[in-house]
Design a protein around this motif. Structure first.
Motif, PDB file in Angstrom:
ATOM      1  N   GLY A  56       0.791  -1.229   0.000  1.00 36.43           N
ATOM      2  CA  GLY A  56       0.000   0.000   0.000  1.00 36.43           C
ATOM      3  C   GLY A  56       0.817   1.269   0.000  1.00 36.43           C
ATOM      4  N   LEU A  57       2.150   1.165  -0.191  1.00 37.98           N
ATOM      5  CA  LEU A  57       2.967   2.378  -0.295  1.00 37.98           C
ATOM      6  C   LEU A  57       2.744   3.052  -1.643  1.00 37.98           C
ATOM      7  CD1 LEU A  57       6.334   1.100   1.246  1.00 37.98           C
ATOM      8  CD2 LEU A  57       4.697   2.681   2.285  1.00 37.98           C
ATOM      9  N   THR A  71      -9.565  -6.261   0.822  1.00 38.03           N
ATOM     10  CA  THR A  71      -9.229  -5.483  -0.369  1.00 38.03           C
ATOM     11  C   THR A  71      -8.559  -4.178   0.055  1.00 38.03           C
ATOM     12  OG1 THR A  71     -11.090  -6.425  -1.591  1.00 38.03           O
ATOM     13  CG2 THR A  71     -10.155  -4.374  -2.434  1.00 38.03           C
ATOM     14  N   LEU A  72      -7.419  -3.865  -0.555  1.00 37.60           N
ATOM     15  CA  LEU A  72      -6.658  -2.660  -0.223  1.00 37.60           C
ATOM     16  C   LEU A  72      -7.373  -1.419  -0.741  1.00 37.60           C
ATOM     17  CD1 LEU A  72      -4.066  -1.280   0.825  1.00 37.60           C
ATOM     18  CD2 LEU A  72      -3.003  -1.802  -1.365  1.00 37.60           C
ATOM     19  N   THR A  73      -7.726  -0.521   0.186  1.00 34.53           N
ATOM     20  CA  THR A  73      -8.347   0.765  -0.133  1.00 34.53           C
ATOM     21  C   THR A  73      -7.757   1.818   0.797  1.00 34.53           C
ATOM     22  OG1 THR A  73     -10.141   0.520   1.482  1.00 34.53           O
ATOM     23  CG2 THR A  73     -10.538  -0.387  -0.723  1.00 34.53           C
ATOM     24  N   THR A  76      -8.634   0.782   4.288  1.00 35.12           N
ATOM     25  CA  THR A  76      -8.061  -0.438   4.870  1.00 35.12           C
ATOM     26  C   THR A  76      -6.533  -0.461   4.868  1.00 35.12           C
ATOM     27  OG1 THR A  76      -8.080  -1.633   2.745  1.00 35.12           O
ATOM     28  CG2 THR A  76     -10.059  -1.800   4.133  1.00 35.12           C
ATOM     29  N   VAL A  77      -5.895   0.576   4.304  1.00 35.96           N
ATOM     30  CA  VAL A  77      -4.447   0.518   4.097  1.00 35.96           C
ATOM     31  C   VAL A  77      -3.669   0.317   5.402  1.00 35.96           C
ATOM     32  CG1 VAL A  77      -4.113   3.041   4.160  1.00 35.96           C
ATOM     33  CG2 VAL A  77      -2.474   1.586   2.938  1.00 35.96           C
ATOM     34  N   THR A  82      -0.525  -3.629   9.018  1.00 38.18           N
ATOM     35  CA  THR A  82      -0.264  -4.426  10.221  1.00 38.18           C
ATOM     36  C   THR A  82      -0.009  -5.879   9.858  1.00 38.18           C
ATOM     37  OG1 THR A  82      -2.597  -4.964  10.626  1.00 38.18           O
ATOM     38  CG2 THR A  82      -1.752  -2.930  11.616  1.00 38.18           C
ATOM     39  N   ARG A  83      -0.467  -6.277   8.677  1.00 39.99           N
ATOM     40  CA  ARG A  83      -0.296  -7.657   8.219  1.00 39.99           C
ATOM     41  C   ARG A  83       0.954  -7.839   7.355  1.00 39.99           C
ATOM     42  NH1 ARG A  83      -5.639  -7.082   9.207  1.00 39.99           N
ATOM     43  NH2 ARG A  83      -6.902  -8.954   9.570  1.00 39.99           N
ATOM     44  N   VAL A  84       1.455  -6.742   6.785  1.00 39.60           N
ATOM     45  CA  VAL A  84       2.577  -6.808   5.850  1.00 39.60           C
ATOM     46  C   VAL A  84       3.729  -5.939   6.358  1.00 39.60           C
ATOM     47  CG1 VAL A  84       3.335  -6.517   3.461  1.00 39.60           C
ATOM     48  CG2 VAL A  84       0.934  -7.069   3.951  1.00 39.60           C
TER      49      VAL A  84
END
Length: 280
Positions: A56-57, A71-73, A76-77, A82-84
């Protein structure tokens, strides 16, 4: 049944309107929980752009990124991050604390982890990367491999489910590279981590479950290390390196010698040559 941790669907990204071609062009793949994926390709092929898209960068111009079912938005970024966790090429750029323990604690402080839990997580993370005796040392005084292990400790203290190594071993000597890869292998086994390694190091790529080959923004090939390295000439023509046994096989085949079709490790190559010579 395999659980998909990372899904990219038709991802494209262009840095500016002036660019003649996109940095990523219609890239799709999925990565399962617990897999080690190596992403290789020439400079400018889109490897690091791809890593930043997953975290998400960078926001993809087109397509969909799904991490652990989310889904990345824009909304939710931060949950995705926190997961990556990402470990970059130069660990000095990641250090913010005056000591190793301060640096590892930094990310936990930012997300408001209570002090007692934070102290335990810092200690556990530093022990995991075998840097416990350096808790009070300045990061700047450590070797390259030690610095990168501290950077990894800072990430694993946050307990991500996915770790991305973005050329994380490039600046290290062979000893430092070995230290970092062994640390990640240990973590992966203990925590069932999903590992994505962006690398030019063929020995590092050979540790992966699968290798993704990038070329000019496209995902050119996907396969197990033995499948990717066995194509020999194609990989060399893309400007990539291959392990020494495969180079030797390639040269021997050009001399007219019938060589094994499958991928050979160094031990396998020695055994094959020994068998071949013993017949003469």
């Amino acid at each position: 049944m395999m659980e998909e941790m990372v899904q990219l669907k038709n991802i494209s990204f262009t840095y500016s309107e002036e660019d003649l071609r996109p940095a990523l062009n219609d890239v799709s793949f999925s990565i399962n929980r617990g897999e080690w994926i190596a992403i290789i390709g020439p400079n400018g092929s889109g490897k690091s752009t791809l890593a930043k898209t997953i975290n998400g960068l960078i926001e993809a111009s087109v397509g969909q990124v799904i991490i652990d079912g989310i889904t990345l938005t824009e909304e939710t970024v931060w949950d995705i991050r926190t997961r990556v966790g990402m470990v970059f090429q130069n660990p000095d750029n990641q250090f913010v604390g005056s000591t190793v323990q301060d640096d590892v604690a930094f990310g936990l402080e930012n997300i408001g982890v209570p002090r007692e839990e934070m102290l335990k997580r810092v200690e556990d993370a530093v022990k995991t990367v075998n840097m416990h005796e350096f808790m009070d040392k300045e990061p700047a005084r450590l070797s390259g491999g030690q610095k990168q292990r501290v950077a990894i400790a800072g990430i694993i203290a946050l307990a991500p489910e996915i770790i991305i190594l973005d050329e994380a071993t490039t600046m290290l000597d062979p000893k430092g590279r070995k230290e970092v890869i062994q640390t990640i292998q240990k973590l992966k086994a203990e925590r069932n981590l999903t590992v994505i390694s962006i690398t030019h190091d063929i020995d590092e790529a050979a540790q992966a479950n699968r290798i993704f080959v990038m070329q000019e923004g496209h995902l050119e090939r996907i396969g197990r290390p033995e499948e990717i390295f066995a194509v020999g000439a194609d990989i060399i023509n893309m400007g990539l390196d291959i392990p020494f046994p495969e180079k030797l096989k390639y040269q021997l085949s050009r001399q007219g010698l019938k060589v094994p079709e499958g991928y050979l490790t160094e031990e396998g190559m020695v055994e094959w040559l020994w068998t071949l010579l013993s017949k003469k």
